[in-house]
Design a protein around this motif. Sequence first.
Motif, PDB file in Angstrom:
ATOM      1  N   THR A  37       0.853  -1.314  -0.082  1.00 36.63           N
ATOM      2  CA  THR A  37       0.029   0.134   0.140  1.00 36.63           C
ATOM      3  C   THR A  37       0.893   1.265  -0.082  1.00 36.63           C
ATOM      4  O   THR A  37       0.358   2.337  -0.779  1.00 36.63           O
ATOM      5  N   ILE A  38       2.136   1.245   0.766  1.00 35.14           N
ATOM      6  CA  ILE A  38       2.722   2.307   0.688  1.00 35.14           C
ATOM      7  C   ILE A  38       3.335   2.667  -0.608  1.00 35.14           C
ATOM      8  O   ILE A  38       3.669   3.659  -1.278  1.00 35.14           O
ATOM      9  N   THR A  39       3.952   1.362  -1.198  1.00 35.93           N
ATOM     10  CA  THR A  39       4.545   1.337  -2.533  1.00 35.93           C
ATOM     11  C   THR A  39       3.590   2.086  -3.664  1.00 35.93           C
ATOM     12  O   THR A  39       3.758   2.836  -4.537  1.00 35.93           O
ATOM     13  N   SER A  40       2.364   1.444  -3.513  1.00 35.72           N
ATOM     14  CA  SER A  40       1.283   2.060  -4.544  1.00 35.72           C
ATOM     15  C   SER A  40       0.805   3.656  -4.577  1.00 35.72           C
ATOM     16  O   SER A  40       0.790   4.159  -5.435  1.00 35.72           O
ATOM     17  N   ALA A  41       0.860   3.993  -2.964  1.00 39.23           N
ATOM     18  CA  ALA A  41       0.744   5.351  -2.741  1.00 39.23           C
ATOM     19  C   ALA A  41       1.866   6.106  -3.159  1.00 39.23           C
ATOM     20  O   ALA A  41       1.478   7.350  -3.967  1.00 39.23           O
ATOM     21  N   GLY A  42       2.716   5.732  -3.034  1.00 37.85           N
ATOM     22  CA  GLY A  42       4.247   6.342  -3.670  1.00 37.85           C
ATOM     23  C   GLY A  42       4.013   6.793  -5.304  1.00 37.85           C
ATOM     24  O   GLY A  42       4.505   7.513  -5.720  1.00 37.85           O
ATOM     25  N   GLN A  43       3.400   5.625  -5.863  1.00 38.85           N
ATOM     26  CA  GLN A  43       3.426   5.674  -7.418  1.00 38.85           C
ATOM     27  C   GLN A  43       2.300   6.465  -8.108  1.00 38.85           C
ATOM     28  O   GLN A  43       1.995   6.390  -9.125  1.00 38.85           O
ATOM     29  N   ASN A  44       1.123   6.542  -7.046  1.00 39.77           N
ATOM     30  CA  ASN A  44      -0.064   7.227  -7.387  1.00 39.77           C
ATOM     31  C   ASN A  44       0.052   8.702  -7.653  1.00 39.77           C
ATOM     32  O   ASN A  44       0.319   9.480  -6.346  1.00 39.77           O
ATOM     33  N   GLU A  45      -0.030   9.421  -8.664  1.00 33.55           N
ATOM     34  CA  GLU A  45       0.090  10.811  -8.941  1.00 33.55           C
ATOM     35  C   GLU A  45      -0.929  11.651  -8.047  1.00 33.55           C
ATOM     36  O   GLU A  45      -0.764  12.790  -7.805  1.00 33.55           O
TER      37      GLU A  45
END
Length: 251
Positions: A37-45
């Motif tokens: 979830t942290i990784t996905s949030a980091g990639q979410n513009e």
Amino acid sequence: MNGTVNIEINQGIGSITFFHPQSNSLPSEILNLLADTITSAGQNEEVKVIILKSEGDRAFCAGASFDELIAIKDLETGTQFFSGFAKVINAARKCPKLIIGRVQGKAVGGGVGLASAVDYCMATQYASVKLSELAIGIGPFVVGPAVERKIGVSAMSQLAINATEWHSAQWAQSKGLYTEVYDNIEIMDEAIHALAQKLATSNPEAMRLLKQIFWEGTDHWDTLLTERAGMSGQLVLSAFTREAINSFKNK
């Protein structure tokens, strides 16, 4: 799985919330979900800044799941379990977004690791800390680099050696773990929201570069934390540790 990890995105603020009925402890499934979830949030513009928090008002995080620890029967399983903490710390480290930690209550073991892995951590007066690993026959090997980076070797060794002693939120603030300590959750949440709003309108590239500078010298952590997970995975198999965990569970 008796636990959850959720994210809510509102006006550029991504709020990641984890929960487990056993004082927000961290079994493998929760650790993996949290890292992803942290990784996905980091990639979410759409996400400009992240708030990391847990549910409830008594405990921020109780650390490793004792039920899962006692079920470990071989080195591979043990290493895999402790690698879950490595994944979360490395996900926070590599995330290009600044992460604000919200620590409303006590943090133990891996919970101290989470508080150390965020970029800016705010807490209530009830957010005392303890690294209890040595008391159950292991050590804070995986979270150690994150804790040491945040509060220094001297303070980290105090926590690691005096493994049964709680240290107050004020102590944690004086060592640099917490930036601010508030009287209650309501006041803390107001301060967190105000900071998150400011960051959500700041230059994303400037924040990314700033975070990169903050974490200079940690590029080897992918390897280091995996090695540390192996150390813990080996120790958890010992008769000493298994007896200590069972004794602790039965208190």
